[in-house]
Design a protein around this motif. Sequence first.
Motif, mmCIF file in Angstrom:
data_model
loop_
_atom_site.group_PDB
_atom_site.id
_atom_site.type_symbol
_atom_site.label_atom_id
_atom_site.label_comp_id
_atom_site.label_asym_id
_atom_site.label_seq_id
_atom_site.Cartn_x
_atom_site.Cartn_y
_atom_site.Cartn_z
ATOM 1 N N LEU A 55 8.012 11.408 19.335
ATOM 2 C CA LEU A 55 8.629 10.436 20.248
ATOM 3 C C LEU A 55 7.705 9.243 20.462
ATOM 4 N N ALA A 56 6.424 9.521 20.695
ATOM 5 C CA ALA A 56 5.459 8.443 20.921
ATOM 6 C C ALA A 56 5.335 7.550 19.693
ATOM 7 N N ALA A 57 5.311 8.154 18.515
ATOM 8 C CA ALA A 57 5.195 7.375 17.275
ATOM 9 C C ALA A 57 6.410 6.472 17.073
ATOM 10 N N LEU A 58 7.562 6.892 17.608
ATOM 11 C CA LEU A 58 8.787 6.092 17.498
ATOM 12 C C LEU A 58 8.939 5.110 18.667
ATOM 13 N N GLY A 59 7.945 5.115 19.569
ATOM 14 C CA GLY A 59 8.012 4.227 20.726
ATOM 15 C C GLY A 59 9.009 4.673 21.770
ATOM 16 N N GLU A 60 9.254 5.982 21.826
ATOM 17 C CA GLU A 60 10.242 6.530 22.759
ATOM 18 C C GLU A 60 9.565 7.469 23.753
ATOM 19 N N THR A 61 10.305 7.821 24.799
ATOM 20 C CA THR A 61 9.834 8.802 25.778
ATOM 21 C C THR A 61 10.804 9.977 25.814
ATOM 22 N N LYS A 62 10.426 11.011 26.521
ATOM 23 C CA LYS A 62 11.249 12.225 26.569
ATOM 24 C C LYS A 62 12.595 11.983 27.264
ATOM 25 N N GLU A 63 12.674 10.894 28.039
ATOM 26 C CA GLU A 63 13.955 10.566 28.693
ATOM 27 C C GLU A 63 15.064 10.319 27.669
ATOM 28 N N ARG A 64 14.684 10.031 26.438
ATOM 29 C CA ARG A 64 15.659 9.795 25.364
ATOM 30 C C ARG A 64 16.400 11.091 25.000
ATOM 31 N N LEU A 65 15.770 12.262 25.271
ATOM 32 C CA LEU A 65 16.323 13.541 24.815
ATOM 33 C C LEU A 65 17.186 14.213 25.876
#
Length: 317
Positions: A55-65
Amino acid sequence: MQQWLAGIDLGGTTIKMAFVTTSGDIVHKWEIPTNISNHGEHIVADIARSLDETLAALGETKERLLAIGIGAPGPVEEETGMLYEAVNLGWTNYPLKQQLEAATALPVAVDNDANIAALGEMWKGAGGGARHLLFVTLGTGVGGGVIANGAIVRGTNGAGGEIGHMAMIADGGAPCNCGKTGCLETIASATGIVRIANEKLMGDERPSALRGGEVTAKAVFDAAKAGDALALEVVDEVTRCLGLALANAANVTNPEKIVIGGGVSKAGDILVKHVAVHFRRFAFPRVAAGAEIALATLGNDAGVIGGAWLAKALAGA
């Protein structure tokens, strides 16, 4: 923000993982090695860490899941997500759902790995959305999944759909890893095909393309495609048993689609055509009329897509 599902296919060698949209499209997929040391105690932590790092490598956070769906190699208790036994992982009565939820702070759905592959093929693969489907995977062993009215048939203690352990030879069959003898797995798996071919080669002096080289399931089907008589006999024996097993299973469930996956399915049309002949011979005529036999189309993605389907259902997405 479009939310994602995490689909996970937990195997004895690798853990396949993917972020998937709620419509079933893979956004990103990857895999990590399965650390089975110390009875698999590191597996859940490895999964949680890999999800966070990716997630971090994609620039995302766990809120996306929204949720996680995971398939594991063994029977699963539906209500609790406990894995009764996974010999390859060193787990017995392992609370996989509870452990993974604690490690990720996300809701988790757990099922058997063959079941999630069946769900994947139903949702985005050869099943084409069929709500009544039989799935069989032919690899080192033979796995199966049964979908009735859109839902996996898990049975009373998680062992529904064990097509590979249908008895094909009542007495005197080859020993199976399950402890029985004569199971479909001893015949229609890659290892079963090799065993039958080697037995024929030893008991028959006819010339064959299989002599002198390594005998593999692929070699058997390639030789059969080229008209090799001995290889064709092996293929007929294997597909007769597989066709009989699928006919018996179909007579119980009356599926719209019968999907064949796993490494052996790469044999292609020769496998489907031979199985179909025997299936139609053994199936109740109305059952045979309603069923289409097809090769799986998702390959190694079936498990992660099926896992995402589980997560979607859990999240109500």
